[in-house]
Scaffold this motif. Structure first.
Motif, PDB file in Angstrom:
ATOM      1  N   THR A  51       1.868  -9.721   3.536  1.00  0.00           N
ATOM      2  CA  THR A  51       0.938  -9.678   2.081  1.00  0.00           C
ATOM      3  C   THR A  51       0.785 -10.831   1.612  1.00  0.00           C
ATOM      4  O   THR A  51       1.722 -11.891   1.889  1.00  0.00           O
ATOM      5  CB  THR A  51       1.896  -8.502   1.283  1.00  0.00           C
ATOM      6  N   CYS A  99       7.628 -13.788  -2.221  1.00  0.00           N
ATOM      7  CA  CYS A  99       6.348 -12.793  -1.831  1.00  0.00           C
ATOM      8  C   CYS A  99       5.982 -11.994  -2.640  1.00  0.00           C
ATOM      9  O   CYS A  99       5.232 -10.785  -2.390  1.00  0.00           O
ATOM     10  CB  CYS A  99       7.008 -12.168  -0.533  1.00  0.00           C
ATOM     11  N   ASP A 100       6.388 -12.059  -3.890  1.00  0.00           N
ATOM     12  CA  ASP A 100       6.004 -11.164  -5.032  1.00  0.00           C
ATOM     13  C   ASP A 100       5.410 -11.979  -6.339  1.00  0.00           C
ATOM     14  O   ASP A 100       5.920 -12.909  -6.575  1.00  0.00           O
ATOM     15  CB  ASP A 100       7.271 -10.325  -5.399  1.00  0.00           C
TER      16      ASP A 100
HETATM   17  N1  GSH Z   1       4.987  -6.783  -4.005  1.00  0.00           N
HETATM   18  C1  GSH Z   1       3.577  -7.869  -3.666  1.00  0.00           C
HETATM   19  C2  GSH Z   1       2.431  -6.960  -3.224  1.00  0.00           C
HETATM   20  C3  GSH Z   1       1.551  -7.894  -2.513  1.00  0.00           C
HETATM   21  C4  GSH Z   1       0.261  -7.185  -2.083  1.00  0.00           C
HETATM   22  O1  GSH Z   1       0.293  -5.827  -1.578  1.00  0.00           O
HETATM   23  N2  GSH Z   1      -0.621  -7.806  -1.628  1.00  0.00           N
HETATM   24  C5  GSH Z   1      -1.920  -7.109  -1.051  1.00  0.00           C
HETATM   25  C6  GSH Z   1      -3.276  -7.599  -1.831  1.00  0.00           C
HETATM   26  S1  GSH Z   1      -3.528  -7.360  -3.625  1.00  0.00           S
HETATM   27  C7  GSH Z   1      -1.946  -7.350   0.288  1.00  0.00           C
HETATM   28  O2  GSH Z   1      -1.544  -8.429   0.543  1.00  0.00           O
HETATM   29  N3  GSH Z   1      -2.336  -6.634   1.312  1.00  0.00           N
HETATM   30  C8  GSH Z   1      -2.429  -6.663   2.574  1.00  0.00           C
HETATM   31  C9  GSH Z   1      -3.124  -5.905   3.268  1.00  0.00           C
HETATM   32  O3  GSH Z   1      -4.002  -4.991   2.636  1.00  0.00           O
HETATM   33  O4  GSH Z   1      -3.097  -5.769   4.554  1.00  0.00           O
HETATM   34  C10 GSH Z   1       3.360  -8.513  -5.080  1.00  0.00           C
HETATM   35  O5  GSH Z   1       3.876  -8.222  -6.078  1.00  0.00           O
HETATM   36  O6  GSH Z   1       2.664  -9.559  -4.930  1.00  0.00           O
END
Ligand code: GSH
Length: 208
Positions: free
Chosen positions: A51, A64-65
């Motif tokens: 992510t 990573c958050d």
């Molecule tokens: N816990 C992370 C969550 C990060 C997250 O879910 N990012 C999404 C984009 S908003 C992502 O990378 N998704 C990857 C995918 O859809 O495969 C944070 O707070 O930054």
């Protein structure tokens, strides 16, 4: 430092708004989530959760958050604080982040990811396949609507979401509101406090 991002997506946008407000520039690398680059070996080494956003420090440490990235950068770059200066405001920002994640971000993501063909077997971000559950779309929408009503109640007598000054909680909430509009779940017109707050915060955003 280097920031892995995909600027159009909600969690990266949280960090981008934070950086823009503070006037910080960090080299960025876009990770094309639509093209599946988050699953490639190169990025997976940085973040096995696949992510973005990810902040990579010069010694290779990764965060990573979004909330952790912003908190770390707040300590390095204290100008134009976005976590307040009092311990209680800081606690409220973290509390609001936990609330937003569980009551707004995840329900909105459920509504999106359990329906669209593009997210088949990717109902939850991450490297392992997760099957869609179509019923979760309706439940996600219902929870987003509930969040909008709660936010309107919360804003009664308040100018900002957490405490009496602008914080990251306002930017993060703005990102969520835009995300809910993207899944065609806009804030109902009668929730006037949310609309007034949204206009106030939008007017403060740096251009771009
Ligand atoms: N816990 C992370 C969550 C990060 C997250 O879910 N990012 C999404 C984009 S908003 C992502 O990378 N998704 C990857 C995918 O859809 O495969 C944070 O707070 O930054």
């Amino acid at each position: 430092m280097k920031l892995y991002t995909f600027d159009s997506e909600p969690n990266p946008r949280r960090v981008n708004l934070f950086l823009a407000w503070k006037g910080i520039e960090i080299p960025k690398q876009q990770v094309d989530l639509r093209g599946g680059e988050q699953f490639g070996a190169a990025f997976r080494t940085a973040n096995p959760r696949c992510t973005v956003p990810v902040l990579e420090l010069d010694d290779g440490t990764v965060l990573c958050d979004a909330i952790a990235i912003c908190w770390y950068l707040e300590r390095l770059f204290p100008q134009r604080p976005l976590f307040g200066s009092e311990p209680l405001t800081q606690a409220r920002v973290f509390s609001w982040d936990a609330y937003l994640t569980s009551e707004a971000f995840l329900p909105a993501a459920d509504a999106l990811r359990n329906r669209h063909e593009a997210f088949k077997d990717r109902a939850v971000p991450g490297p392992e396949p997760v099957a869609q559950i179509p019923e979760l779309e309706a439940r996600g929408r219902q929870r987003v609507q509930r969040f909008h009503r709660h936010l309107d109640d919360h804003l009664e007598g308040r100018e900002y979401v957490a405490g009496d000054q602008l914080t990251l909680a306002d930017f993060d909430t703005l990102v969520v509101i835009d995300f809910t509009a993207r899944i065609k779940e806009p804030v109902p017109v009668e929730l006037a406090r949310v609309h007034a707050w949204y206009r106030r915060i939008t007017a403060l955003l740096p251009p771009g």
